[in-house]
Motif scaffolding. Structure first.
Motif, PDB file in Angstrom:
ATOM      1  N   GLU A   8       0.844  -1.189   0.000  1.00 28.48           N
ATOM      2  CA  GLU A   8       0.000   0.000   0.000  1.00 28.48           C
ATOM      3  C   GLU A   8       0.885   1.247   0.000  1.00 28.48           C
ATOM      4  N   LYS A   9       0.349   2.222  -0.702  1.00 24.44           N
ATOM      5  CA  LYS A   9       1.082   3.499  -0.703  1.00 24.44           C
ATOM      6  C   LYS A   9       1.052   4.107   0.677  1.00 24.44           C
ATOM      7  N   PRO A  10       2.083   4.699   0.988  1.00 21.18           N
ATOM      8  CA  PRO A  10       2.135   5.288   2.332  1.00 21.18           C
ATOM      9  C   PRO A  10       1.418   6.641   2.362  1.00 21.18           C
ATOM     10  N   LEU A  11       0.234   6.623   1.868  1.00 18.26           N
ATOM     11  CA  LEU A  11      -0.581   7.847   1.852  1.00 18.26           C
ATOM     12  C   LEU A  11      -1.876   7.562   2.545  1.00 18.26           C
TER      13      LEU A  11
END
Length: 426
Positions: A8-11
């Motif tokens: 997962e994107k770290p956003l």
């Protein structure tokens, strides 16, 4: 233990409600932008139509104004051109009238010369014939009339010359105004043909500026109408001046012709009077010479009778004296003595009467001879005066107008000799 590894994107991730809210916001924003774009396109379309229509109507009205201005200038140009043509025509006619007046003025030199010669010749009359008669008076009047006519024609020529100069100035003004109108017409016609597709259109630095020499439309109308009035006034003055030149020539010609006729009549009358006086003197001289011859014969007879009476007186006195020497009583006063004394007295009275009559007859003869000499001198003077007046009348024949006949006479009487075309010699 997981068989698939996920990343997962770290956003931060949105929740579904947030996603739905964001989508709704995008929809609302898009609708707003589309509405704004529609309004902009509609207002832009309306503005384009309005500006196009306004520009086209402005261009149309200005084209009409320029066309109307072109028409107005062309009308005034036609008027100015007509005035210019009329001024040129009037100038030519005035120059012709001035030339005719100058020719008439030159023709006055002959009457002046003839009149002066006549006065000089008549001043050569002798003795009692040098009189201030009517012919002399009329000659001097003719000289005054000729001088007056000359001054009148000179004044008219001077006025014509001044008027020609004024017409030249007026012609220059009209020509300058006509050139300005031609240039203005060329500019307006060029501007009328100008449109947005032409290649020579550019932005100008200060197109709304007002030139310093610019005047209002009413001032322009006032100026051209004022110039028209000035030209028409000059034309009217020129017409009156031409008529005055024609009238002045006619009056001068008629006055000189009338005075010339009067002078010729007085000269002929003076010649007639002189001839009548000469004929009378010739008759008197002939009768006087006849009487002188008769008186001379009578003097001869009276002289013979006087000598005869003197001799008879000598005889009577000798008888009377000799009888006085009778001697003695023979010296008596007898009838013979009385008769001789009476005879002596009678003879002495007769001799005295004859002597008086002889003296009177000689004085009468001398008076007749003196009168005959005076008549002869006066006859010579009258013959010389007749020669002078006849020569003066012959000199004045140069002033007689040329007698026209036929068509030429009719043309002069109708005053249309200048209207016929001149015949060219082929």
């Amino acid at each position: 233990m997981q068989s698939v590894v996920t990343f997962e994107k770290p956003l931060p991730h949105l929740s579904l409600p947030d996603w739905d809210a964001r989508l709704y916001n995008l929809q609302v924003t898009a609708d707003t932008r589309r509405a704004d774009a529609f309004d902009l396109r509609h207002s832009a379309h309306q503005l384009r139509n309005e500006t196009r229509i306004k520009t086209e109507w402005d261009t149309y009205h200005n084209n009409n104004r320029i066309s109307a201005r072109i028409y107005e200038i062309e009308q005034w140009k036609s008027t100015i051109q007509d005035l210019l043509n009329r001024i040129n025509r009037e100038m030519d006619l005035l120059k012709e009238e001035k030339a005719s007046t100058e020719r008439e003025l030159e023709q006055l030199n002959l009457p002046l010369l003839v009149c002066s010669e006549c006065l000089s010749n008549r001043d050569g009359r002798r003795s009692t014939e040098l009189t201030y008669d009517m012919a002399d008076t009329e000659l001097k009047k003719e000289l005054c009339v000729t001088e007056s006519n000359k001054k009148l024609l000179i004044d008219r020529c001077q006025s014509a010359w001044e008027k020609i100069n004024k017409l030249e100035v007026m012609k220059f003004k009209l020509q300058l105004d006509l050139n300005d109108k031609n240039e203005a017409l060329a500019i307006d016609k060029d501007m009328l043909s100008l449109d947005k597709n032409c290649a020579n259109i550019t932005f100008k630095t200060d197109s709304l500026k007002t030139p310093k020499r610019m005047i209002t439309g009413q001032q322009w109308v006032d100026k051209v109408e004022g110039m028209k009035r000035m030209a028409e006034d000059e034309l009217r003055d020129t017409l009156r001046l031409r008529e005055s030149l024609f009238v002045a020539r006619g009056r001068a010609r008629n006055a000189l012709r009338a005075q010339t006729d009067v002078t010729n009549y007085m000269l002929r009358r003076r010649i007639y009077d002189t001839q009548r006086a000469r004929n009378e003197l010739e008759w008197q001289k002939i009768k006087m010479e006849e009487n002188m011859d008769k008186l001379k014969a009578e003097l001869k007879i009276m002289g013979e009778q006087f000598t005869d009476k003197v001799d008879a007186l000598k005889v009577a006195e000798t008888r009377l004296e000799t009888r006085g020497y009778r001697p003695g009583i023979e010296l008596a006063s007898d009838e013979a003595d009385v008769g001789l004394k009476e005879e002596v007295r009678n003879l002495r009275e007769t001799v005295r009467q004859l002597q008086e009559k002889l003296d009177c007859a000689k004085a009468t003869y001398n008076a007749l001879e003196s009168a005959s000499i005076k008549i002869g001198i006066d006859l010579n003077d009258k013959n010389q005066s007749l020669e002078v007046d006849t020569r003066a009348l012959e000199m004045r024949s140069a002033l007689e107008p040329k007698q026209l006949v036929g068509t030429d006479k009719n043309l002069v009487l109708a005053n249309i000799q200048d209207e016929l075309p001149k015949m060219e010699n082929f």
